[in-house]
Design an enzyme around this catalytic site. Structure first.
Site, PDB file in Angstrom:
ATOM      1  N   TYR A 131      -9.023  -6.029  10.605  1.00 27.25           N
ATOM      2  CA  TYR A 131      -7.390  -5.411  10.494  1.00 27.25           C
ATOM      3  C   TYR A 131      -7.917  -4.782  12.359  1.00 27.25           C
ATOM      4  CZ  TYR A 131      -5.631  -0.559  10.910  1.00 27.25           C
ATOM      5  OH  TYR A 131      -4.540   0.861  11.256  1.00 27.25           O
TER       6      TYR A 131
ATOM      7  N   TYR B  40      15.200 -10.397   8.917  1.00 28.96           N
ATOM      8  CA  TYR B  40      16.523 -10.995   8.886  1.00 28.96           C
ATOM      9  C   TYR B  40      17.405  -9.398   8.682  1.00 28.96           C
ATOM     10  CZ  TYR B  40      20.916 -11.782  10.883  1.00 28.96           C
ATOM     11  OH  TYR B  40      22.141 -11.219  11.046  1.00 28.96           O
TER      12      TYR B  40
ATOM     13  N   ASP C 281       8.377  -8.227   2.590  1.00 29.59           N
ATOM     14  CA  ASP C 281       7.345  -9.124   3.305  1.00 29.59           C
ATOM     15  C   ASP C 281       7.717  -9.004   4.485  1.00 29.59           C
ATOM     16  OD1 ASP C 281       5.047  -9.830   4.253  1.00 29.59           O
ATOM     17  OD2 ASP C 281       4.488 -10.584   2.466  1.00 29.59           O
TER      18      ASP C 281
ATOM     19  N   GLY D 109      10.898 -10.944  17.170  1.00 29.61           N
ATOM     20  CA  GLY D 109      11.898 -12.319  17.311  1.00 29.61           C
ATOM     21  C   GLY D 109      13.377 -11.083  17.058  1.00 29.61           C
TER      22      GLY D 109
ATOM     23  N   THR E 292       0.579  -1.365   0.265  1.00 26.14           N
ATOM     24  CA  THR E 292      -0.186   0.192  -0.017  1.00 26.14           C
ATOM     25  C   THR E 292       1.096   1.159   0.106  1.00 26.14           C
ATOM     26  OG1 THR E 292       0.027  -0.315   2.608  1.00 26.14           O
ATOM     27  CG2 THR E 292      -1.886  -1.458   1.141  1.00 26.14           C
TER      28      THR E 292
HETATM   29  P1  NAD Z   1       0.038   3.154   4.812  1.00 27.32           P
HETATM   30  O1  NAD Z   1      -0.914   1.743   4.224  1.00 27.32           O
HETATM   31  O2  NAD Z   1       0.321   4.452   4.463  1.00 27.32           O
HETATM   32  O3  NAD Z   1       1.646   2.334   4.933  1.00 27.32           O
HETATM   33  C1  NAD Z   1       1.594   1.537   5.410  1.00 27.32           C
HETATM   34  C2  NAD Z   1       2.731   0.238   4.842  1.00 27.32           C
HETATM   35  O4  NAD Z   1       3.332  -0.607   5.290  1.00 27.32           O
HETATM   36  C3  NAD Z   1       2.893   0.774   3.618  1.00 27.32           C
HETATM   37  O5  NAD Z   1       4.266   1.152   2.648  1.00 27.32           O
HETATM   38  C4  NAD Z   1       3.249  -0.736   3.017  1.00 27.32           C
HETATM   39  O6  NAD Z   1       3.514  -0.920   1.897  1.00 27.32           O
HETATM   40  C5  NAD Z   1       3.749  -1.414   4.154  1.00 27.32           C
HETATM   41  N1  NAD Z   1       3.333  -3.054   4.361  1.00 27.32           N
HETATM   42  C6  NAD Z   1       2.157  -3.234   3.963  1.00 27.32           C
HETATM   43  N2  NAD Z   1       1.972  -4.558   4.626  1.00 27.32           N
HETATM   44  C7  NAD Z   1       3.517  -4.768   4.303  1.00 27.32           C
HETATM   45  C8  NAD Z   1       3.914  -5.748   4.507  1.00 27.32           C
HETATM   46  N3  NAD Z   1       3.193  -7.393   5.075  1.00 27.32           N
HETATM   47  N4  NAD Z   1       5.505  -6.082   4.709  1.00 27.32           N
HETATM   48  C9  NAD Z   1       6.700  -5.418   4.368  1.00 27.32           C
HETATM   49  N5  NAD Z   1       5.536  -3.884   3.790  1.00 27.32           N
HETATM   50  C10 NAD Z   1       4.847  -3.693   4.330  1.00 27.32           C
HETATM   51  O7  NAD Z   1      -0.766   3.569   6.377  1.00 27.32           O
HETATM   52  P2  NAD Z   1      -0.513   4.445   7.100  1.00 27.32           P
HETATM   53  O8  NAD Z   1      -0.891   5.183   7.168  1.00 27.32           O
HETATM   54  O9  NAD Z   1       1.254   4.732   6.677  1.00 27.32           O
HETATM   55  O10 NAD Z   1       0.086   3.566   8.823  1.00 27.32           O
HETATM   56  C11 NAD Z   1       0.826   2.588   9.138  1.00 27.32           C
HETATM   57  C12 NAD Z   1       1.163   1.463  10.720  1.00 27.32           C
HETATM   58  O11 NAD Z   1       0.271   3.456  11.527  1.00 27.32           O
HETATM   59  C13 NAD Z   1       0.018   0.831  10.109  1.00 27.32           C
HETATM   60  O12 NAD Z   1       0.166   0.000  10.596  1.00 27.32           O
HETATM   61  C14 NAD Z   1      -1.677   1.633  10.701  1.00 27.32           C
HETATM   62  O13 NAD Z   1      -1.766   0.814  10.799  1.00 27.32           O
HETATM   63  C15 NAD Z   1      -0.779   2.303  11.721  1.00 27.32           C
HETATM   64  N6  NAD Z   1      -1.710   3.499  11.868  1.00 27.32           N
HETATM   65  C16 NAD Z   1      -2.132   4.403  11.099  1.00 27.32           C
HETATM   66  C17 NAD Z   1      -3.594   5.441  11.152  1.00 27.32           C
HETATM   67  C18 NAD Z   1      -3.655   6.952  10.273  1.00 27.32           C
HETATM   68  O14 NAD Z   1      -4.621   7.314  11.116  1.00 27.32           O
HETATM   69  N7  NAD Z   1      -2.690   6.747   8.706  1.00 27.32           N
HETATM   70  C19 NAD Z   1      -4.067   5.134  12.668  1.00 27.32           C
HETATM   71  C20 NAD Z   1      -3.886   4.091  12.944  1.00 27.32           C
HETATM   72  C21 NAD Z   1      -2.828   3.135  13.085  1.00 27.32           C
END
Ligand code: NAD
Ligand code: UDP
Length: 329
Positions: free
Chosen positions: A145, A62, A56, A102, A35
């Site tokens: 989620y 690691y 991912d 981990g 995303t």
């Molecule tokens: P975003 O989608 O812009 O960023 C998430 C990033 O994680 C993306 O770059 C995506 O490519 C990467 N990603 C997803 N799955 C992955 C995987 N398996 N391996 C490696 N990379 C992976 O979203 P964001 O708004 O920047 O959110 C970031 C974090 O903050 C998230 O954990 C989200 O749950 C948390 N969060 C955000 C908000 C908000 O309002 N923005 C609110 C509550 C929580």
């Protein structure tokens, strides 16, 4: 300190990379771009203190060398993203958090979990204090989620209690600002992009549901302070300034000067009716509180979208069905 930030190419992760670098740290960014977008971290390429790993985190992870911190931000975060990617969302919250923990344990690093106000679900306590356990439908569309993040909190606390890992849990409330994907479906980006494109602003339901919007620089400041000076208990970081969705739409219309109309569409299933953080704990333990009011933050975000809309980096992905469209109604 050398820190690993998962989700580094996302909206919040990329701002966090900037902040850690500005504070003099070395950053390893990790992302699989599910995303996020490489353009969010393009400006960091060539900086000797920034490394990037495309990976991912839900698979074995690691990272060679010393790490003082592991900040786990990887996860789809917008409702349309996690509805389109339900299994990946569950995996990154569970397996991804386990892998990141981990790694932190193996390196003797501090672990920081990006949790969410969604752990409170459709809350029966308002504003939400950290002591509230929430009201979540585990099998509803948002369960992928919410429950992944609730599991992530549980395993983080277990690693703290049973393995002695130094951990932090932040509960992030709706945050907005530059580098959001224009079509990520979240309300602030939707309204601004719709207003700037002259498309109708889509209010889901009657618009009486509330959210409390925090500007990205305030959120990142809270994250940094919690990482450096916080403790293992969950901490709300968000802006308590509460708006109805209808008020937000009207504010975006006013600030953009658009003549686009406001239309109503059905409310997604399990859409929380209210949301507002109680930030007493963050104020007391970190001396943190937001400084950017919604009007100023929206103006800056509108300016960002004005400059970037229509450029190829903005949204290479096809707009997808909105939250709850598949199974909710
Ligand atoms: P975003 O989608 O812009 O960023 C998430 C990033 O994680 C993306 O770059 C995506 O490519 C990467 N990603 C997803 N799955 C992955 C995987 N398996 N391996 C490696 N990379 C992976 O979203 P964001 O708004 O920047 O959110 C970031 C974090 O903050 C998230 O954990 C989200 O749950 C948390 N969060 C955000 C908000 C908000 O309002 N923005 C609110 C509550 C929580
Ligand atoms: N929303 C809306 N129109 C939109 C997008 C969202 O009315 O175009 C509403 C949504 O139903 C919710 C609120 O705005 O009540 C916030 O939605 P968002 O997707 O930003 O995040 P949430 O807080 O629900 O996770």
């Amino acid at each position: 300190m050398r820190v690993l930030i998962t989700g580094a190419a996302g909206f919040l992760g990329s701002h966090l990379c900037d902040r850690f670098l500005a504070e003099g740290h070395t950053v390893v960014g990790l992302d699989n771009f599910v995303t996020g977008h490489p353009d969010n971290i393009a400006h960091l390429m060539g900086d000797g203190r920034f490394e990037f790993i495309r990976h991912d985190v839900s698979t074995f992870t690691y990272v060679p060398g010393e790490l003082g911190g592991v900040l786990h931000f990887a996860s789809p975060a917008s409702p349309i993203d996690y509805l389109e990617l339900p299994i990946q969302t569950l995996k990154v919250g569970s397996l991804g958090t386990h892998n990141a923990l981990g790694l932190a344990k193996a390196k003797g690093a501090r672990f920081f979990l990006a949790s969410t106000s969604e752990v409170y679900g459709d809350p029966l306590v308002h504003p939400q204090t950290e002591s509230y356990w929430g009201n979540v439908n585990p099998v509803g569309p948002r369960g992928v989620y919410d429950e992944a993040k609730r599991f992530a909190e549980a395993i983080t606390m277990a690693y703290h209690t049973y393995h002695g890992v130094d951990t932090r849990i932040i509960r992030i409330f709706n945050t907005y600002g530059p580098r959001m994907r224009p079509r990520d479906g979240r309300v602030v980006s939707n309204f601004i992009v719709q207003a700037l494109s002259g498309e109708p602003l889509t209010i889901y339901g009657d618009g009486s549901q509330t959210r409390s919007f925090c500007y990205a620089s305030d959120e990142v400041d809270g994250i940094y302070k919690l990482f450096m000076h916080g403790d293992a208990n969950p901490t709300n970081i968000g802006n308590p300034d509460e708006y109805t969705v209808k008020q937000l739409a009207e504010l975006v219309v006013e600030l953009t000067g658009t003549s686009a109309p406001i239309v109503h569409e059905p409310l997604p299933v399990d859409d929380p009716k209210v949301r507002k953080p109680d930030i007493t704990r963050a104020r007391a333990t970190l001396g943190w509180e937001p400084t950017v009011n919604v009007r100023d933050g929206l103006a800056r975000t509108i300016e960002y979208f004005r400059q970037h809309l229509g450029t190829p980096m903005m949204d290479p992905r096809t707009p997808r069905p909105r939250a709850g469209a598949a199974s909710a109604r």
